[in-house]
Write an enzyme that holds these catalytic residues in place. Sequence first.
Site, PDB file in Angstrom:
ATOM      1  N   ASP A   1      -3.031   4.802   8.308  1.00 52.96           N
ATOM      2  CA  ASP A   1      -4.297   4.993   7.178  1.00 52.96           C
ATOM      3  C   ASP A   1      -4.736   4.337   6.211  1.00 52.96           C
ATOM      4  O   ASP A   1      -3.895   4.845   4.808  1.00 52.96           O
ATOM      5  CB  ASP A   1      -4.137   6.699   7.300  1.00 52.96           C
TER       6      ASP A   1
ATOM      7  N   ASP B   1      -2.101   6.523  -1.194  1.00 52.44           N
ATOM      8  CA  ASP B   1      -1.597   7.568   0.167  1.00 52.44           C
ATOM      9  C   ASP B   1      -0.225   6.989   0.448  1.00 52.44           C
ATOM     10  O   ASP B   1      -0.551   7.290   1.727  1.00 52.44           O
ATOM     11  CB  ASP B   1      -2.469   7.712   1.085  1.00 52.44           C
TER      12      ASP B   1
ATOM     13  N   THR C   1       0.553  16.676   1.231  1.00 52.54           N
ATOM     14  CA  THR C   1       1.136  17.320   0.233  1.00 52.54           C
ATOM     15  C   THR C   1       1.285  16.179  -1.064  1.00 52.54           C
ATOM     16  O   THR C   1      -0.083  15.227  -1.287  1.00 52.54           O
ATOM     17  CB  THR C   1       2.733  16.477   0.854  1.00 52.54           C
TER      18      THR C   1
ATOM     19  N   ASN D   1       1.771   8.638   6.833  1.00 48.82           N
ATOM     20  CA  ASN D   1       0.948   7.650   7.012  1.00 48.82           C
ATOM     21  C   ASN D   1       1.318   5.770   7.243  1.00 48.82           C
ATOM     22  O   ASN D   1       0.571   4.898   7.429  1.00 48.82           O
ATOM     23  CB  ASN D   1       0.474   6.587   6.200  1.00 48.82           C
TER      24      ASN D   1
ATOM     25  N   LYS E   1       3.151   7.287   2.517  1.00 50.38           N
ATOM     26  CA  LYS E   1       4.076   8.401   3.188  1.00 50.38           C
ATOM     27  C   LYS E   1       4.320   8.852   4.203  1.00 50.38           C
ATOM     28  O   LYS E   1       3.112   7.640   5.214  1.00 50.38           O
ATOM     29  CB  LYS E   1       3.360   9.657   2.637  1.00 50.38           C
TER      30      LYS E   1
END
Length: 283
Positions: free
Chosen positions: A154, A136, A172, A141, A138
């Site tokens: 995260d 994840d 997203t 995070n 992005k």
Amino acid sequence: LRGGNFSLKDFEIGRPLGKGKFGSVYLARTRKGESHFFVAIKVLFKSQLISGGVEHQLEREIEIQSHLQHPNILRLFTYFWDEKKIYLVLEYAPGGEMYKQLTTMKRFPEAMTAKYMYEISDALTHCHMRNVIHRDIKPENLLIGVNGELKIGDFGWSVHAPSNKRQTMCGTMDYLPPEMVCGDSHTASVDLWAIGVLCYEMLVGKPPFEHDKQSETYAAIKEAKYRFPDYVSKGARDLISKLLVVDPSKRLTLTGVMRHPWVESMLEVNRRAKKEESERRAE
Ligand SMILES: Cc1cc(Nc2nc(/C=C/c3ccccc3)nc3cc(N4CCN(C)CC4)ccc23)n[nH]1
């Protein structure tokens, strides 16, 4: 923060830093001792975790993040709970959220982007060596440390590789690689695709496969179809084009990113700028 059995009374809670899906994050500082040590406390409601069916995801997040120690990975120092809530005591990153920095600046200079690419590749090398894929990556995070360094925050979506865990899509999908869009099992190379998307978004200000309709985004991802604005340099295009590759086995490795000529040349620009700045200050 050594050892265990902390509780809320060991901290002074400050302002809320942000609100996530399953709880809020507060600035806090330790009460004990004279040196006030700032932390960020993430407060999660047990009831929401259960109704969201994400308790085991939280267990995984705690297990993974508490064992990862790297300058570009946000530390999870400890955790505790009371009858209604679970508290994660996380490292405080005083530079704030990268996506806010990107929104403010519209897009990052190439030297800044390359530094972040080097740092996130170093952090992911640390994760992949421990068989952890983040899944994840992005801007939302990513946080900024006291010296402007990138910190992966995260780990809510990280898993031990390889995995074919279908995740209920929330947020997203701009960062999803073709193999995850098609539901195939995926390996650590999903993170390589994601940093290709991240590099593009840092330089351009929006992700490469962004379209109004979700189906168009999917189609563009599956064919790795995207375009560069004119101002993106040849070096940056070369790096991104070696990461946004449909076949996971053909993507550049993390070492390949850290040693890429464009990254290396930009890091040299950063080093020279820092040297000149410290010489100016020394005068
Ligand atoms: C876990 C953690 C956060 C953190 N630091 C910060 N988090 C968040 C926003 C956090 C957040 C949390 C949940 C959902 C949304 C946002 N915002 C922050 C904003 C900050 N400032 C100070 C710097 N300014 C430029 C911008 C505002 C500083 C640290 C921040 N360190 N460790």
